[in-house]
Design an enzyme around this catalytic site. Sequence first.
Site, PDB file in Angstrom:
ATOM      1  N   ASP A  49       0.944  -1.112   0.148  1.00 23.45           N
ATOM      2  CA  ASP A  49       0.059   0.245   0.086  1.00 23.45           C
ATOM      3  C   ASP A  49       0.860   1.223  -0.100  1.00 23.45           C
ATOM      4  OD1 ASP A  49       1.133  -0.339   2.621  1.00 23.45           O
ATOM      5  OD2 ASP A  49      -0.806   0.084   3.480  1.00 23.45           O
ATOM      6  N   HIS A 253      23.768   5.366 -19.288  1.00 23.75           N
ATOM      7  CA  HIS A 253      22.403   5.525 -18.316  1.00 23.75           C
ATOM      8  C   HIS A 253      22.758   4.900 -16.931  1.00 23.75           C
ATOM      9  CE1 HIS A 253      19.436   6.560 -21.593  1.00 23.75           C
ATOM     10  NE2 HIS A 253      20.140   7.591 -21.354  1.00 23.75           N
ATOM     11  N   ASP A 270      26.238  13.175 -13.716  1.00 20.97           N
ATOM     12  CA  ASP A 270      24.907  13.737 -14.403  1.00 20.97           C
ATOM     13  C   ASP A 270      23.933  13.896 -13.323  1.00 20.97           C
ATOM     14  OD1 ASP A 270      22.981  14.430 -15.983  1.00 20.97           O
ATOM     15  OD2 ASP A 270      23.528  13.124 -17.396  1.00 20.97           O
ATOM     16  N   ASP A 281      19.653  20.305 -15.652  1.00 23.97           N
ATOM     17  CA  ASP A 281      20.585  18.874 -16.122  1.00 23.97           C
ATOM     18  C   ASP A 281      21.836  19.275 -16.224  1.00 23.97           C
ATOM     19  OD1 ASP A 281      21.118  16.508 -17.202  1.00 23.97           O
ATOM     20  OD2 ASP A 281      19.570  16.693 -19.029  1.00 23.97           O
ATOM     21  N   HIS A 364      25.732   9.851 -28.605  1.00 22.21           N
ATOM     22  CA  HIS A 364      24.512  10.631 -28.428  1.00 22.21           C
ATOM     23  C   HIS A 364      24.620  11.980 -28.964  1.00 22.21           C
ATOM     24  CE1 HIS A 364      26.397  12.930 -24.979  1.00 22.21           C
ATOM     25  NE2 HIS A 364      26.797  12.011 -24.793  1.00 22.21           N
ATOM     26  N   HIS A 368      19.130  18.454 -25.866  1.00 21.46           N
ATOM     27  CA  HIS A 368      17.612  18.205 -25.600  1.00 21.46           C
ATOM     28  C   HIS A 368      16.757  19.308 -25.232  1.00 21.46           C
ATOM     29  CE1 HIS A 368      17.780  16.904 -21.702  1.00 21.46           C
ATOM     30  NE2 HIS A 368      19.131  16.203 -21.806  1.00 21.46           N
ATOM     31  N   HIS A 375      13.560  15.639 -20.415  1.00 21.94           N
ATOM     32  CA  HIS A 375      13.479  15.692 -22.004  1.00 21.94           C
ATOM     33  C   HIS A 375      12.539  16.380 -22.241  1.00 21.94           C
ATOM     34  CE1 HIS A 375      16.653  11.873 -21.861  1.00 21.94           C
ATOM     35  NE2 HIS A 375      17.278  13.005 -21.782  1.00 21.94           N
ATOM     36  N   GLU A 415      25.487  19.333 -24.381  1.00 22.64           N
ATOM     37  CA  GLU A 415      26.211  18.053 -23.644  1.00 22.64           C
ATOM     38  C   GLU A 415      26.773  17.080 -24.345  1.00 22.64           C
ATOM     39  OE1 GLU A 415      23.697  15.004 -22.159  1.00 22.64           O
ATOM     40  OE2 GLU A 415      21.698  16.247 -22.678  1.00 22.64           O
ATOM     41  N   TYR A 419      33.605   8.771 -24.896  1.00 26.49           N
ATOM     42  CA  TYR A 419      33.616   7.465 -24.236  1.00 26.49           C
ATOM     43  C   TYR A 419      34.422   6.457 -24.885  1.00 26.49           C
ATOM     44  CZ  TYR A 419      29.456  10.500 -23.020  1.00 26.49           C
ATOM     45  OH  TYR A 419      28.460  11.397 -22.945  1.00 26.49           O
ATOM     46  N   ARG A 436      31.639  13.705 -20.200  1.00 22.32           N
ATOM     47  CA  ARG A 436      30.623  14.394 -20.552  1.00 22.32           C
ATOM     48  C   ARG A 436      30.631  15.649 -19.885  1.00 22.32           C
ATOM     49  NH1 ARG A 436      27.228  10.899 -20.475  1.00 22.32           N
ATOM     50  NH2 ARG A 436      26.020  11.473 -18.743  1.00 22.32           N
ATOM     51  N   GLU A 438      27.768  18.862 -19.421  1.00 22.79           N
ATOM     52  CA  GLU A 438      26.477  19.186 -19.917  1.00 22.79           C
ATOM     53  C   GLU A 438      26.142  20.651 -18.964  1.00 22.79           C
ATOM     54  OE1 GLU A 438      23.610  16.388 -18.946  1.00 22.79           O
ATOM     55  OE2 GLU A 438      22.075  17.380 -20.007  1.00 22.79           O
TER      56      GLU A 438
END
Length: 468
Positions: A49, A253, A270, A281, A364, A368, A375, A415, A419, A436, A438
């Site tokens: 619950d 991710h 990130d 972000d 990538h 965005h 996003h 961003e 890699y 990265r 960003e």
Amino acid sequence: MNAPVHDADPMSFCPIHQGRRARLAALLREAGGGVLVWPTAPERVRNSDTLHPYRADSSFLYLTGFDEPEAWLILDDAGRSTLLCRPRDAEREIWDGLRLGPDAAPRALGVDEAHEVAELDAALAQRLADAPQVWLPFGDDDVSHQAGQAVHRALGAVRARERSGVRPPAALRDARPLLDEMRLVKDAHEQALMRHAGRIAAAAHVRAMQACQPGRREYELEAELLHAFRSAGAAGPAYPSIVAAGAHACVLHYAAGATELRDGELCLIDAGCEWQGYASDITRTFPVNGRFSGPQRALYDLVLAAQQAAIEATRPGARRLDAHWAAVRLLTQGLLDLKLLRADAVGSVDDAIERAAYRRFYMHGTGHWLGLDVHDVGDVLQRDEPPLEQPDGMGGRVVKHPSRRLVPGMVLTIEPGLYVRPADDVPEAFHHIGIRIEDDALVTPDGCELLTRDVPVAAEEIEALMRG
Ligand code: GLY
Ligand code: MN
Ligand code: MN
């Protein structure tokens, strides 16, 4: 959501959301009129619950500022708005907290009328009678399903009264494109909220960098981020925070785990927060021991230069993908210079871009839309310009509309990254390095404003911060 609308100064929200509803009603009129039906998101069970923390539907929030579950907005093309919401309930409020209730809703939210959600079907059947068309969100998600089911029940009820002379609407229309376009360009109120979301997240990154040292673990830095978000009043992370030690940075991710942060490796974070519904972000990559090694620094400076090129390409009139191609050119040239790409195999920088040879190390996009969703919604193509042949980003060509032209008020991330996975033809010094960088950019009349630069980005500034 923090500061539920009825705990804050409710009237301060009214004109903004009323204004958005009025603009939407005008769009409905331009598109043949009709009635819009939009539910908020359902509550979700986590287990037994226990529910997941509640998050309202972003477009519903945009139109109402109301963040309770079990709520619906009906808006007609004359601008008349009806809210359906949970009734006051002394017993439930002991457990779950205060509800606004339909009596207080018109004053608090500026809607024309409000009823208990149990009256949804009756209200819809009445409002859809003789409406030329119905506008609702289309899609295979809970909000769209709820809307579709309620509308079909109401259409059945209207049809049952046809012999008394009423006509059901002749068309169902997808309301998402209208809302998405409105949400794409942020008004002054939204820009202020996004600046604040950027500032909180930047402070959180500073805190995590300062807490970093060899031997600490990914989840400890995640805890620093959470502390900074919540103690600044943000609802929490806008998406699961990525805290990636060493090679984990090459997993796009990756979520913060339990891996130890090791001397000589990099850490990629990130993470962004949600402030009053709006996301930030940010990604920063920094040396665990506070000092970049030579190979790390070479790749870091390359990604930073690519980001700078992308920032310069982010201005009114430029296309959304201009930033991406500016970053790709910098990165590809740098990969050739550093011999991660070999000219004898991939050719010139133009050849390497044409064949998407960079994708091995940069797979990538460069950004965005950002807003209520991390996003965020909004068409990425400029559909009023004719289709043209262009790179598909995978080494081929495609014919489609050009990418969207930027206008002031749009907010997007910038961003770029690199890699490097181990391979025989890749110098070993670069193996497992993932970087990265960003930031969040608001398009202004002259260029763009970076909303997230309260955290350093230049390598020396990061090193100085970590030394301090
Ligand atoms: N943090 C999600 C993204 O950068 O797209
Ligand atoms: Mn992003
Ligand atoms: Mn991100």
